[in-house]
Scaffold this motif. Structure first.
Motif, mmCIF file in Angstrom:
data_model
loop_
_atom_site.group_PDB
_atom_site.id
_atom_site.type_symbol
_atom_site.label_atom_id
_atom_site.label_comp_id
_atom_site.label_asym_id
_atom_site.label_seq_id
_atom_site.Cartn_x
_atom_site.Cartn_y
_atom_site.Cartn_z
ATOM 1 N N LEU A 205 -65.578 85.966 14.059
ATOM 2 C CA LEU A 205 -64.172 85.921 14.452
ATOM 3 C C LEU A 205 -63.677 87.355 14.598
ATOM 4 N N VAL A 206 -63.126 87.689 15.745
ATOM 5 C CA VAL A 206 -62.598 89.030 16.013
ATOM 6 C C VAL A 206 -61.105 89.085 15.693
ATOM 7 N N ALA A 207 -60.366 88.030 16.074
ATOM 8 C CA ALA A 207 -58.915 88.052 15.875
ATOM 9 C C ALA A 207 -58.328 86.645 15.969
ATOM 10 N N ARG A 208 -57.257 86.441 15.230
ATOM 11 C CA ARG A 208 -56.367 85.297 15.437
ATOM 12 C C ARG A 208 -55.176 85.894 16.181
ATOM 13 N N THR A 209 -54.892 85.374 17.350
ATOM 14 C CA THR A 209 -53.905 86.011 18.216
ATOM 15 C C THR A 209 -53.278 84.970 19.131
ATOM 16 N N THR A 210 -52.565 85.442 20.128
ATOM 17 C CA THR A 210 -52.014 84.578 21.175
ATOM 18 C C THR A 210 -52.384 85.171 22.536
ATOM 19 N N THR A 211 -52.207 84.351 23.536
ATOM 20 C CA THR A 211 -52.329 84.834 24.895
ATOM 21 C C THR A 211 -51.073 85.635 25.239
ATOM 22 N N ALA A 212 -51.105 86.315 26.358
ATOM 23 C CA ALA A 212 -49.873 86.870 26.928
ATOM 24 C C ALA A 212 -48.983 85.673 27.303
ATOM 25 N N PRO A 213 -47.674 85.851 27.393
ATOM 26 C CA PRO A 213 -46.779 84.718 27.703
ATOM 27 C C PRO A 213 -46.764 84.375 29.192
ATOM 28 N N ARG A 214 -47.892 83.901 29.691
ATOM 29 C CA ARG A 214 -48.004 83.589 31.117
ATOM 30 C C ARG A 214 -48.711 82.257 31.383
ATOM 31 N N TYR A 215 -48.796 81.403 30.370
ATOM 32 C CA TYR A 215 -49.575 80.167 30.500
ATOM 33 C C TYR A 215 -48.733 78.938 30.206
ATOM 34 N N ARG A 216 -49.021 77.864 30.935
ATOM 35 C CA ARG A 216 -48.563 76.532 30.545
ATOM 36 C C ARG A 216 -49.717 75.990 29.710
ATOM 37 N N PHE A 217 -49.363 75.231 28.683
ATOM 38 C CA PHE A 217 -50.376 74.689 27.787
ATOM 39 C C PHE A 217 -50.289 73.177 27.870
ATOM 40 N N HIS A 218 -51.397 72.541 28.172
ATOM 41 C CA HIS A 218 -51.428 71.103 28.408
ATOM 42 C C HIS A 218 -52.365 70.397 27.432
ATOM 43 N N ALA A 219 -52.023 69.169 27.107
ATOM 44 C CA ALA A 219 -52.957 68.248 26.464
ATOM 45 C C ALA A 219 -53.471 67.370 27.595
ATOM 46 N N VAL A 220 -54.766 67.420 27.841
ATOM 47 C CA VAL A 220 -55.366 66.646 28.928
ATOM 48 C C VAL A 220 -55.692 65.261 28.379
ATOM 49 N N ASP A 221 -54.919 64.286 28.835
ATOM 50 C CA ASP A 221 -55.060 62.904 28.378
ATOM 51 C C ASP A 221 -54.966 62.801 26.854
ATOM 52 N N GLY A 222 -54.317 63.786 26.222
ATOM 53 C CA GLY A 222 -54.170 63.806 24.777
ATOM 54 C C GLY A 222 -55.449 64.121 24.023
ATOM 55 N N ARG A 223 -56.538 64.473 24.750
ATOM 56 C CA ARG A 223 -57.852 64.646 24.114
ATOM 57 C C ARG A 223 -58.258 66.096 23.898
ATOM 58 N N TYR A 224 -57.868 66.991 24.791
ATOM 59 C CA TYR A 224 -58.246 68.394 24.653
ATOM 60 C C TYR A 224 -57.203 69.263 25.344
ATOM 61 N N PRO A 225 -57.122 70.545 24.923
ATOM 62 C CA PRO A 225 -56.112 71.433 25.488
ATOM 63 C C PRO A 225 -56.615 72.145 26.737
ATOM 64 N N ALA A 226 -55.666 72.609 27.541
ATOM 65 C CA ALA A 226 -56.001 73.369 28.744
ATOM 66 C C ALA A 226 -54.922 74.401 29.025
ATOM 67 N N LEU A 227 -55.361 75.614 29.301
ATOM 68 C CA LEU A 227 -54.473 76.699 29.714
ATOM 69 C C LEU A 227 -54.353 76.703 31.230
ATOM 70 N N GLU A 228 -53.143 76.943 31.721
ATOM 71 C CA GLU A 228 -52.911 77.089 33.153
ATOM 72 C C GLU A 228 -52.077 78.346 33.361
ATOM 73 N N ASP A 229 -52.608 79.304 34.086
ATOM 74 C CA ASP A 229 -51.911 80.569 34.328
ATOM 75 C C ASP A 229 -50.790 80.329 35.341
ATOM 76 N N VAL A 230 -49.553 80.577 34.898
ATOM 77 C CA VAL A 230 -48.394 80.413 35.778
ATOM 78 C C VAL A 230 -47.651 81.729 35.976
ATOM 79 N N GLY A 231 -48.147 82.811 35.362
ATOM 80 C CA GLY A 231 -47.497 84.105 35.497
ATOM 81 C C GLY A 231 -46.270 84.216 34.613
ATOM 82 N N PRO A 232 -45.308 85.037 35.012
ATOM 83 C CA PRO A 232 -44.102 85.230 34.194
ATOM 84 C C PRO A 232 -43.408 83.902 33.889
#
Length: 125
Positions: A24-51
């Motif tokens: 483990l290198v770091a516990r962190t966050t992404t830059a604030p440029r993503y929508r975060f989705h639950a795909v069918d409630g089973r797994y997460p997915a990042l979507e880059d939407v920019g600002p």
């Protein structure tokens, strides 16, 4: 290779064994440029939407290319693809992101306001 994880392969998750002995290198966050989705409630997915997106919680691991290629990636759902994301500190990391073109993608639930897979799972209980 740095790999950002934000779902079931994070420490304590059902698929954490796929990380192997990667440190483990770091516990962190992404830059604030993503929508975060639950795909069918089973797994997460990042979507880059920019600002205007959200900063999503995750963990960064230093992964051996063989561990990534032969163990972690084959265990990922087919609604995701390998991409490069921006972390809070401005650096980049590999990550699994929402597949851009995927006709059979199950329903997406926007969980950006939670910005955490663990928080989403806790809310569902």
């Amino acid at each position: 290779m740095r790999m950002f994880l934000n779902g079931t392969a994070m420490s304590g998750g059902a698929d954490h064994h796929l990380v192997g002995d990667s440190p483990l290198v770091a516990r962190t966050t992404t830059a604030p440029r993503y929508r975060f989705h639950a795909v069918d409630g089973r797994y997460p997915a990042l979507e880059d939407v920019g600002p205007g997106g959200a900063a999503v919680v995750g963990e960064v691991y230093e992964m051996d290319p063989a561990q990534l290629r032969e163990v972690l990636l084959p265990g990922e759902p087919d609604g995701l693809e390998l991409g490069v994301i921006e972390l809070a500190d401005g650096s980049g990391s590999l990550a699994m992101v929402l597949r851009r073109e995927y006709p059979r993608l199950p329903p997406l639930i926007d969980i950006s306001e939670l910005a955490s897979w663990r928080a989403y799972l806790e809310r569902r209980q």
